[in-house]
Every structure is written in C-alpha cells, then in structure tokens.
Design an enzyme around this catalytic site. Structure first.
Site, PDB file in Angstrom:
ATOM      1  N   ASP A  87       0.546  -0.908  -0.229  1.00  0.00           N
ATOM      2  CA  ASP A  87       0.051   0.057   0.305  1.00  0.00           C
ATOM      3  C   ASP A  87       1.004   1.074   0.234  1.00  0.00           C
ATOM      4  OD1 ASP A  87      -2.594   1.048  -0.133  1.00  0.00           O
ATOM      5  OD2 ASP A  87      -3.054   0.389   2.159  1.00  0.00           O
ATOM      6  N   ASP A 106     -10.129   3.419  -2.906  1.00  0.00           N
ATOM      7  CA  ASP A 106     -11.061   1.988  -2.728  1.00  0.00           C
ATOM      8  C   ASP A 106     -12.173   2.053  -3.049  1.00  0.00           C
ATOM      9  OD1 ASP A 106      -8.233   2.874  -0.762  1.00  0.00           O
ATOM     10  OD2 ASP A 106      -9.451   2.063   1.144  1.00  0.00           O
TER      11      ASP A 106
HETATM   12  C1  GLA Z   1      -6.065   1.473   2.138  1.00  0.00           C
HETATM   13  C2  GLA Z   1      -6.078   0.404   0.727  1.00  0.00           C
HETATM   14  C3  GLA Z   1      -7.106  -0.665   0.908  1.00  0.00           C
HETATM   15  C4  GLA Z   1      -7.153  -1.135   2.117  1.00  0.00           C
HETATM   16  C5  GLA Z   1      -6.898  -0.571   3.470  1.00  0.00           C
HETATM   17  C6  GLA Z   1      -5.851  -1.243   4.615  1.00  0.00           C
HETATM   18  O1  GLA Z   1      -7.362   1.982   2.484  1.00  0.00           O
HETATM   19  O2  GLA Z   1      -6.296   1.190  -1.029  1.00  0.00           O
HETATM   20  O3  GLA Z   1      -7.287  -0.948  -0.337  1.00  0.00           O
HETATM   21  O4  GLA Z   1      -5.819  -1.742   2.039  1.00  0.00           O
HETATM   22  O5  GLA Z   1      -5.507   0.658   3.310  1.00  0.00           O
HETATM   23  O6  GLA Z   1      -5.997   0.037   5.425  1.00  0.00           O
END
Ligand code: GLA
Length: 578
Positions: free
Chosen positions: A184, A244
């Site tokens: 990430d 997301d």
């Molecule tokens: C970000 C990523 C998600 C997930 C969260 C975890 O938002 O985009 O896919 O991995 O972090 O905290």
C-alpha cells in the site's frame, strides 16, 4: 462490404502496387533498409495472467484474526473456488503487532495472530493455496494512518510500514512463505515500490507484487500513466489505478472509467488493478454480474472480497462462472476497450480479443436505470461472418451462424450481457502494416494515425489519417503514429515470417518525448528498444515471426510521463506466406 472481401481487395491492390513499384515508394518517402537493432535485454514475464484470490479487507477490515483466514482458506479449497482458479488468500491490513527493535523485523499482533504469520501461511499452503500479506510503503499502515476515523481503530500499525525497511521485510515475508505482497502507499513514498521489488529479487523467492499508489487521502493523479516518475510495470505485477472501491454500482462504473484510460498498459505480466471484488456484498445480482464480467473483461486481478464462508449459492456460482473466468484468464491477456461506434454514455459495448483467432469477448454494459437493447456491429470489431454468438455466463449459443453483420440483445438495467463471438479475423498479409486492420488497439490519446501509400488506399478500421510520418527529418511513405502508451494487436495466423519497421519519435514530439518500443508475439517479447529520446538515431527493428499467431506492437511512455510521446512505426512491413 465485409472486411474479408475488403481485405481481399486490398491484397489485390497491394500485390498490384508491389508489382508496379517493386515495393519502393514513389512519393519520395523512405523505405526501411537499416541493419536491425538488437535491442536491450528483454524482460522476463513474471506472472503472465491476472491473479485470482481473496482478500480480507472489504469484509473484515480490522476485525480479522488467524481463524478467519484459516476458515476462509478451508472454504476456498472446498467450495469449488480453488478449482475455478482462486489461488491467493491475502491477509490485508491489521495483522501487524509492531517492529522488533532488536531484529528490525515486523511481527504479528499476538492477540489476533497468536501463532504468527509463518504458521498461518503454512496452513494456507496445506490447503493447496498461496498466501498473501499486506504492508505499506509508508511509515504507518493505512489503517493506522486512518486511526480514529476508520473503526475499529488500529494503533498497532503506527510506525510499522515498510518504507526504508523494504529489504528486511521482503526477507521476513519470504522466510514466512509469503507468495503475494500487497504494498500500500498511505502516506508513503513511491521509492518503496521499486525498493520492494529489489528486496523480493534478493530473497530468490517468487512473490507477486501488487502495489497501490492510490490509497485513500493521497493526492496522486487518478491516471497513473501520467504520474511521470517511474515505469510501473518494470517493478510491479499489478497496480491499483483508483481509490478504494465500495459496494455501489457508481463505484464500479467510476473504476471502469479510470481503468479504461490505462488499457494500453495491460500486457502479459502487468495488469491494472481495479480493486477487490464487491460481489456478494450488497449490490443487486445484475450489478454483481456486471461488476464481475467487467473486471474479467479488463483483466483486473480477481480478488474476491466477500465472506465466502457464508456466501449464497448464486454468489458462489457467479464467482466461479467458467465463461467469465475464461475471459479473465485468456492467454492473450488484453484489457477490453470500448467499441466507440456501438456505444453511448449509458449503453456501452466493450470488446476484448481472445487467443483463438476470430474470437472476441464482448460485454454489453448498461449503466442506465432501464433495460435497453444494445447492438454490436461485427465490422466495428474488424470481424467478419458468419459469427457464432454465445452467452458466456449461461453457455447458451444464441446464434450458430449469424451473417447479418450485427447482434442485438436486451441488457438489464445496471447490468451486462457477456458474449463470445466466433467469426473470422482479418489475417495480416504481406504488405505495409499501415494498410492493415488490427484486432485491438489502445493509445493514450485514443487515436492511431495511419499514413498509407498510395493515398487512395483505405485506412485501417478506426484509424485517422496522418499527414506525415517523419522521424529524424526523414519522411516515410507508410507509417503508424501513436501517442504512448499504445498497443496494437494483429492476427498473423502463423503465416508470417518477418516483421520490420523503422522506429523513433515523430517530428510532432518536437525532439523532447521519451518512449520505449517493444514487439511481442503470442505473449513473448521479441524486441525491446530501451529508452528512445528525441536525440536517439532512427532504429530498425527486424524480428522473426515464424509460427506465431499474433503480433503486438507496444510503445510505453518510458520513465518520464507521456508528454510529447508521439512515436512512429515507420514503414512497418510484414513478410507473410501469402
Ligand atoms: C487502503 C487500501 C485498501 C486497504 C486499506 C487497509 O485504503 O486502498 O485496499 O488495503 O488501505 O488499511
């Protein structure tokens, strides 16, 4: 006129042209004649197809522990999901307990993962599956960064990111038996991504690298092709291209639109990650089907995000649908593009050539709130009849031999009809390639400019006319000018022996663009020019094509963004058996 007849007419035209002119242009243009450039060392494809698996985040977020992961692995192994292709079981954020100051290694939260990650990975492996693990390219994990705003709060990820620790973390993960790293970004630094690739290479263990430059609250551009810092596919096996996903159809369609901008990046060994699936998490059955079909069409990783332990029979049936999965896992590994001539804002026809000659996957996507009838015209796909049309989700043959040139179907509101067309593709022939129909193309600008000689010859379907093709001051008789990143795919049918072209930046790049030309055939990279700038000499590519079914011309934006990256395949020519 069918494109087959059209093609035959062009063969006759071109043969006549070659006979009368001996293959030399009489408009003063150049013809390729240089010695072939050997190119730079070719990059091996690490993982040729989009990965399939499951990820904990969408359903469990921080409410996760080792028993959840074990029971999910049990279900994936026993339910038919593993048999359908789901392989990776990935523990996302909220596993970390901190970084040991003595060893510098991450360790798992002892209250939720009391047996540690190595034992968990071994359990997943014992089920015949592979194990994936999250880390962040910042100093905190993303849940820790969102501490206080994302319930339940997760203080243990504070100070436990991989930035600056990429090598030691890759080594730790390898020693635990990790097969897939989700890296990430949250508050991180882009340097973590290539550093993790170097760390993985140093371990000697194959580990898939899935990166996310678009974590929530980051301000990177929404189209990473214009990020302009690094050539992502050189180190990542997949990269998120959006923030997301949520379990709404609006989220699904917004990610489709973002991914569509980056279609030319998808190649065997690199795919655009449209985020974990929301199938079985609250959308309607039609929306779930549209979501799953489009992720397959666009060659996104397919990571289920639902609680598979309690999923309905219909959710399981969709996630394991053989027809949709065959589109995702097709060996040609192309990302679908819209068939612009048959699409409107709400009713779209998406198309993706499949490995077998004459076959296309077609998704009729209805983004509107009422059922509507969509039509695909075969000529717009450069496909000729008779065409067999099969519903890929149900397996039903809808039309055994359609010669009318189009197929129409009613598409449910916020839904999809996923089809396979089996007809006849235009086969490449012995002639300038600028005259010939590709079966798939995508560029940064959405356009490919073709210059063909003599000027009365028809342009390929979907091409615009190029006024000139000029490389380093030389004007070429024929050519294809593209804005990088760009890809064009042609069917060879095993009938061609050689491809040759001069390559370089077009005069329109004003001497300042930076690109990289690649020639692929049947998912094998045959040539890589390395970085070409405005001061590079013109190069000649010559590759042997004996036996290959497809030719894929790729131009990447190299390492500095895509401004001015107008690239020419100048005088591109095929030698074929007929
Ligand atoms: C970000 C990523 C998600 C997930 C969260 C975890 O938002 O985009 O896919 O991995 O972090 O905290």
């Amino acid at each position: 006129m069918t494109s087959r007849v059209f093609g035959l007419i062009r063969v006759v035209l071109v043969l006549g042209l070659l006979a009368s002119c001996g293959g030399n242009g009489s408009d003063g243009g150049a013809v390729s004649s240089g010695s072939p450039d050997p190119g730079i060392a070719k990059t091996a494809v690490r993982y040729a197809l989009p990965p399939m698996g499951w990820n904990s985040w969408n359903t469990f977020a921080c409410n996760v522990n080792e028993n959840v992961i074990k029971s999910v692995a049990d279900t994936i192994a026993a339910s038919g999901m593993a048999a359908a292709g789901y392989q990776y079981v990935t523990q996302d954020d909220c596993w970390v307990g901190g970084r040991d100051p003595a060893t510098g290694q991450l360790f798992a939260n002892p209250s939720t993962f009391p047996n540690g990650i190595k034992a968990l990975a071994a359990y997943v492996h014992s089920k015949g599956l592979k194990f994936g693990l999250y880390t962040s390219g910042g100093t905190n994990t993303c849940a820790a960064l969102a501490h206080g705003t994302r319930p339940p709060t997760y203080p243990k990820g504070v100070g436990a990111g991989s930035l600056g620790h990429e090598s030691v973390d890759a080594a730790t993960f390898a020693s635990w038996g990790v097969d897939y790293i989700k890296l990430d970004y949250c508050g991180g630094n882009l340097s973590a991504f290539p550093a993790m690739r170097a760390g993985i290479a140093a371990t000697g263990r194959p580990m898939y690298l899935s990166i996310n430059p678009y974590s929530a609250n980051q301000t990177l551009p929404t189209n990473f092709a214009s990020d302009g810092t690094l050539y992502v596919p050189a180190y990542a096996d997949t990269s998120r291209i959006s923030q997301d996903i949520t379990n709404t159809f609006a989220s699904v369609t917004s990610i489709i639109d973002i991914s569509a901008q980056d279609a030319s990046w998808a190649i065997p060994g690199y795919f655009n990650d449209m985020d974990m699936l929301e199938v079985g998490r609250g959308m309607t059955p039609d929306q779930d089907t549209a979501h799953f079909a489009m992720w397959a069409m666009m060659s996104s990783p397919l990571n289920a995000g639902n609680d598979v332990r309690s999923q309905s029979a219909s959710t399981l049936a969709l996630l394991t649908n053989a027809g949709a999965i065959s589109v995702s896992q097709d060996a040609l590994a192309l990302q679908a593009v819209p068939d612009a001539a048959d699409s409107s804002a709400t009713l779209q026809v998406w198309t993706k050539p499949l490995q077998a000659s004459g076959t296309r996957a077609v998704a009729m996507l209805n983004r509107g709130s009422a059922a509507a009838t969509a039509t695909v015209n075969f000529a717009n796909l450069a496909l000729s009849g008779p065409v067999q049309v099969t519903n890929l989700v149900t397996g039903e043959v809808l039309s055994p031999a359609l010669s009318t040139g189009s197929f129409s179907a009613s598409v449910p509101a916020t839904g999809v009809v996923l089809l396979k067309l089996a007809g006849t593709d235009p086969l490449a022939f012995k002639a300038p390639l600028a005259l010939q129909n590709w079966i798939w193309a995508s560029t940064q600008s959405g356009k490919i400019a073709a210059k063909v000689w003599p000027s009365q010859d028809a342009l390929p379907v979907g091409a615009t006319a190029a006024a000139s093709v000029i490389v380093n001051g030389t004007s070429y008789r024929d050519g294809l000018a593209v804005n990088a990143p760009a890809q064009m795919v042609y069917r060879l049918g095993g009938n061609c022996s050689t491809f040759q072209s001069d390559i370089g930046l077009d005069a329109a790049a004003k001497g300042v663009g930076t690109v990289d030309f690649q020639v692929w055939a049947d998912n094998v990279m045959l040539y890589d020019s390395g970085v070409i700038t405005g001061s590079s000499p013109t190069k000649t590519v010559r590759v042997s094509l004996n036996g290959y079914q497809t030719l894929r011309l790729v131009v990447t934006g190299a390492q500095d963004g895509v401004a001015n990256d107008v690239a020419d395949w100048a005088d591109p020519t095929l030698v074929c058996g007929s």
